[in-house]
Motif scaffolding. Structure first.
Motif, short mmCIF file in Angstrom:
data_model
loop_
_atom_site.label_atom_id
_atom_site.label_comp_id
_atom_site.label_asym_id
_atom_site.label_seq_id
_atom_site.Cartn_x
_atom_site.Cartn_y
_atom_site.Cartn_z
N LYS A 174 17.40 4.14 0.45
CA LYS A 174 16.80 3.09 1.28
C LYS A 174 15.28 3.28 1.37
CE LYS A 174 18.86 1.52 5.06
NZ LYS A 174 19.27 0.14 4.72
N TYR A 175 14.84 4.53 1.47
CA TYR A 175 13.40 4.79 1.52
C TYR A 175 12.76 4.35 0.20
CZ TYR A 175 8.96 7.26 2.17
OH TYR A 175 7.62 7.56 2.29
N ALA A 176 13.38 4.73 -0.92
CA ALA A 176 12.83 4.38 -2.23
C ALA A 176 12.76 2.86 -2.41
CB ALA A 176 13.69 5.00 -3.34
N ASN A 177 13.77 2.14 -1.95
CA ASN A 177 13.75 0.68 -2.05
C ASN A 177 12.59 0.08 -1.27
OD1 ASN A 177 16.02 0.65 -3.66
ND2 ASN A 177 17.45 0.23 -1.98
N ASN A 178 12.33 0.63 -0.07
CA ASN A 178 11.21 0.15 0.73
C ASN A 178 9.87 0.50 0.09
OD1 ASN A 178 11.79 -0.96 3.76
ND2 ASN A 178 13.49 0.29 3.02
N TYR A 179 9.80 1.69 -0.48
CA TYR A 179 8.58 2.11 -1.18
C TYR A 179 8.29 1.14 -2.32
CZ TYR A 179 5.71 4.81 -4.46
OH TYR A 179 4.74 5.19 -5.35
N ASP A 180 9.28 0.87 -3.15
CA ASP A 180 9.10 -0.03 -4.29
C ASP A 180 8.71 -1.44 -3.83
OD1 ASP A 180 9.71 1.99 -6.07
OD2 ASP A 180 11.82 1.42 -6.26
N TYR A 181 9.41 -1.93 -2.80
CA TYR A 181 9.15 -3.29 -2.32
C TYR A 181 7.74 -3.42 -1.75
CZ TYR A 181 9.34 -7.43 0.62
OH TYR A 181 9.05 -8.63 1.22
N ASN A 182 7.38 -2.48 -0.86
CA ASN A 182 6.07 -2.58 -0.21
C ASN A 182 4.93 -2.38 -1.21
OD1 ASN A 182 6.89 -3.14 2.48
ND2 ASN A 182 7.53 -1.01 2.71
N LYS A 183 5.14 -1.50 -2.17
CA LYS A 183 4.12 -1.30 -3.20
C LYS A 183 3.94 -2.58 -4.01
CE LYS A 183 2.76 1.75 -6.99
NZ LYS A 183 3.09 2.97 -7.77
N ALA A 184 5.04 -3.23 -4.37
CA ALA A 184 4.97 -4.48 -5.13
C ALA A 184 4.25 -5.56 -4.34
CB ALA A 184 6.37 -4.94 -5.52
N VAL A 185 4.57 -5.68 -3.06
CA VAL A 185 3.92 -6.69 -2.20
C VAL A 185 2.42 -6.44 -2.14
CG1 VAL A 185 3.70 -7.52 0.17
CG2 VAL A 185 5.97 -7.24 -0.84
N TYR A 186 2.03 -5.19 -1.91
CA TYR A 186 0.61 -4.86 -1.82
C TYR A 186 -0.12 -5.17 -3.14
CZ TYR A 186 1.52 -2.34 2.58
OH TYR A 186 1.86 -2.01 3.86
N LEU A 187 0.50 -4.80 -4.25
CA LEU A 187 -0.15 -5.01 -5.55
C LEU A 187 -0.26 -6.51 -5.89
CD1 LEU A 187 1.46 -2.12 -7.65
CD2 LEU A 187 -0.89 -2.26 -6.79
N MET A 188 0.79 -7.26 -5.60
CA MET A 188 0.74 -8.70 -5.87
C MET A 188 -0.29 -9.39 -4.99
SD MET A 188 4.63 -9.99 -6.67
CE MET A 188 5.35 -9.36 -5.16
N SER A 189 -0.47 -8.86 -3.79
CA SER A 189 -1.46 -9.44 -2.87
C SER A 189 -2.87 -8.91 -3.16
CB SER A 189 -1.09 -9.11 -1.42
OG SER A 189 0.21 -9.58 -1.12
N GLU A 190 -2.94 -8.03 -4.17
CA GLU A 190 -4.21 -7.43 -4.60
C GLU A 190 -4.89 -6.64 -3.48
OE1 GLU A 190 -6.61 -10.41 -6.49
OE2 GLU A 190 -5.22 -10.60 -8.18
N PHE A 191 -4.07 -6.02 -2.63
CA PHE A 191 -4.61 -5.10 -1.63
C PHE A 191 -4.96 -3.78 -2.33
CE2 PHE A 191 -1.84 -7.51 1.47
CZ PHE A 191 -2.90 -8.12 2.13
N LYS A 192 -6.02 -3.17 -1.88
CA LYS A 192 -6.38 -1.86 -2.40
C LYS A 192 -5.50 -0.81 -1.71
CE LYS A 192 -10.18 1.42 -2.85
NZ LYS A 192 -11.57 1.76 -2.45
N ILE A 193 -4.77 -0.06 -2.50
CA ILE A 193 -3.91 0.98 -1.93
C ILE A 193 -4.14 2.31 -2.63
CG2 ILE A 193 -2.09 -0.63 -1.21
CD1 ILE A 193 -0.49 0.26 -3.70
#
Length: 356
Positions: A252-271
């Motif tokens: 569940k943690y890994a799924n959230n990590y993947d999802y949130n990372k994808a959202v941030y990258l698609m939104s072009e947030f600097k992470i």
């Protein structure tokens, strides 16, 4: 024996049992003691918990048991309760609406109700249906007095004198509408933060990882944001977090990590990212799972002043020699009995609430 002494005695026995149980788990010798019905029940429920709530890993359930074993001692309970006049209590029924974000999160409220001589009408969170009733079953066996002191219900709450309800900012509005006419404590969202100066030792920063990752960051005492000075070397922080990298193996943690990372990258947030934790520069406090917000500060006095203005949103501030009332690194998930949620003294509230 007075009610207070009776309660203390029973909760001390519960603490002793939890300590023994956790020692057997740690020593990996619990299989030799499964003829004890309570050892078997607690082991079974700790193992099964993840089937009812995927965030309730066996390790985190045992950790919650361990922390409660540490505080439920004779001296801790007596020192805590000596600050109050328990004889002033007017017996009442207190409705408890519990959260279920981390194992046993509602147990402190239940403890407060019982040691003050009141009865509890409990509505459990759908996310934590098993662990608190397990502890109450054990208490009833060692002290039958508690049998009619706790009622669990899934029905509409009726015939109660006061309310303690924990939920989100949205549910708090619902709670205030339905329970506002009764004496109440209604809790909303809170998050915890850490203030780093750059002078922390590696050991302190690694301990901070416990505050960030324990219970997958789902608790109000979980650090969800760090404040760092302008010239802070973030690599120092990431290196100190490395011992927690196994967390990414939790599905569940890994799924959230993947999802949130994808959202941030698609939104072009600097992470910033180390493979199991995402850092994002952000002004707000509540970061998503597998993410940690960060914000730069210019000077400590201005930051302290700002945090004071936001105190109704903050549960804990972790730092070392920076802020009054700070919590040491690695200690947020080890609250003492008088560490009340939202800073509201639950025992005092219960003793002051009358039936009039």
């Amino acid at each position: 024996m007075t009610h207070s002494n009776l309660s203390i005695k029973a909760f001390v026995k519960l603490g002793n049992f939890l300590s023994t149980f956790c020692e057997l788990i740690t020593a990996n010798t619990i299989s030799d003691h499964l003829n004890d019905k309570w050892i078997e029940r607690f082991k079974t429920e700790a193992e099964r918990a993840k089937h009812y709530n995927g965030w309730f890993s066996e390790e985190n359930c045992v950790h919650a048991f361990k922390e409660w074993s540490n505080v439920l001692t004779q001296s801790n309970l007596e020192n805590w309760l000596n600050a109050y006049d328990l004889n002033s209590n007017e017996e009442k029924t207190v409705a408890l609406i519990m959260a279920g974000n981390i194992p046993l999160v509602g147990f402190h409220d239940l403890l407060c109700v019982l040691v003050t001589g009141n009865k509890a009408l409990v509505k459990l969170s759908s996310n934590d249906q098993k662990l608190i009733p397990l502890l109450i079953d054990y208490l009833i066996e060692i002290e039958p007095f508690f049998k009619d002191r706790v009622t669990f219900t899934k029905e509409k709450l009726e015939n109660y004198d006061a309310v303690i309800a924990t939920g989100s900012n949205n549910t708090a509005r619902y709670f205030e509408f339905y329970f506002g006419k009764k004496p109440n404590i209604i809790r909303k969202n809170r998050n915890s933060v850490a203030v780093l100066t750059g002078n922390e030792t590696t050991e302190e920063l690694t301990a901070l990882g416990e505050d960030i990752f324990r219970y997958f960051g789902l608790g109000c005492r979980s650090v969800s944001k760090i404040y760092i000075p302008k010239d802070y070397n973030i690599d120092t922080f990431f290196k100190a977090m490395f011992p927690y990298n196994d967390i990414i193996n939790h599905n569940k943690y890994a799924n959230n990590y993947d999802y949130n990372k994808a959202v941030y990258l698609m939104s072009e947030f600097k992470i910033l990212d180390n493979g199991f934790l995402i850092l994002k520069e952000e002004k707000s406090f509540g970061s998503p799972i597998a993410s940690l917000f960060y914000e730069y500060y210019d000077d400590i006095p201005a930051l302290k002043e700002y945090l004071q203005t936001e105190e109704d949103k903050i549960q804990c501030i972790v730092s070392s020699g920076v802020i009054e009332g700070e919590i040491s690194f690695g200690q947020t998930q080890k609250p003492s009995l008088n560490d009340y949620a939202d800073g509201i003294d639950t025992v005092d509230f219960l003793l002051r609430t009358s039936l009039n």
